[in-house]
Design an enzyme around this catalytic site. Structure first.
Site, PDB file in Angstrom:
ATOM      1  N   SER A 147       4.450  -0.470   2.912  1.00 46.55           N
ATOM      2  CA  SER A 147       3.524  -1.438   2.327  1.00 46.55           C
ATOM      3  C   SER A 147       3.730  -1.652   0.840  1.00 46.55           C
ATOM      4  O   SER A 147       3.501  -2.734   0.327  1.00 46.55           O
ATOM      5  CB  SER A 147       2.083  -0.996   2.559  1.00 46.55           C
ATOM      6  OG  SER A 147       1.834  -0.928   3.941  1.00 46.55           O
ATOM      7  N   THR A 148       4.138  -0.607   0.122  1.00 48.92           N
ATOM      8  CA  THR A 148       4.229  -0.725  -1.327  1.00 48.92           C
ATOM      9  C   THR A 148       5.539  -0.155  -1.851  1.00 48.92           C
ATOM     10  O   THR A 148       6.214   0.617  -1.173  1.00 48.92           O
ATOM     11  CB  THR A 148       3.084   0.046  -2.018  1.00 48.92           C
ATOM     12  OG1 THR A 148       3.236   1.437  -1.730  1.00 48.92           O
ATOM     13  CG2 THR A 148       1.725  -0.443  -1.557  1.00 48.92           C
TER      14      THR A 148
END
Length: 184
Positions: free
Chosen positions: A9-10
């Site tokens: 996600s990041t």
């Protein structure tokens, strides 16, 4: 051909992405697609992986949550893969949609995963509400206001809003809010 898809996600989850790539390579994936993007954002890497797959290929992911964000989303991915004659393998669950049992299992597990996510979000909302009542929750610290002097100085040097945002690691909208006449 085995086609691998890895996602985190990041950008801070670099180690997780590397671990997925390592595992997919060890499983024999000949082509890998990877990206670092939220599950709710447009995922160009996933789209490219599905587009790349041909009849007889298998799309491989290490975990279910790296692939789909809901039962509906999983259903769409599986339908698209099935229409192309492509199987899906989810490594940590030992599921392969190339078999009837695998197809059943992936649908059941997608339902459980969506339920788990919804329960986590509900607990999060309850925790935030409780913290607000207790005066302990203030939300995210406003990063742009803390950098207002830097923003105005860079704007005074003639930098564009996009360049200021990039240099300071904030959004263009945040720069705009600080520089707007209402903010003065």
């Amino acid at each position: 051909m085995l086609v691998g898809y890895a996602r985190t996600s990041t950008l801070e989850q670099e180690a997780g992405l590397e671990a997925q790539v390592r595992d997919l390579t060890a499983l024999g994936c000949e082509k890998l697609f990877r990206e670092q993007v939220s599950s709710v954002a447009t995922r160009k890497g996933l789209e490219a992986a599905v587009e790349f797959c041909r009849e007889g290929d298998t799309l491989v992911v290490t975990k279910l949550d790296r692939l789909a964000r809901s039962v509906v989303h999983m259903g769409k991915i599986i339908a698209e893969l099935e229409a192309k004659g492509v199987a899906l393998r989810i490594v940590n669950l030992g599921v392969d949609t190339g078999t009837p049992t695998g197809k059943l299992m992936v649908n059941v597990l997608a339902g459980v995963a969506q339920f788990e996510r919804e329960m986590m979000l509900e607990r999060q909302r309850e925790g935030i509400a409780k913290a607000k009542v207790e005066g302990a929750y203030r939300g995210r610290k406003p990063t742009a206001r803390a950098k207002a002097a830097e923003i105005k100085a860079l704007a005074g040097e003639g930098l564009s809003m996009a360049k200021i945002a990039k240099q300071l690691g904030i959004g263009v909208g945040s720069v705009h809010r600080v520089l707007s006449p209402e903010a003065a």
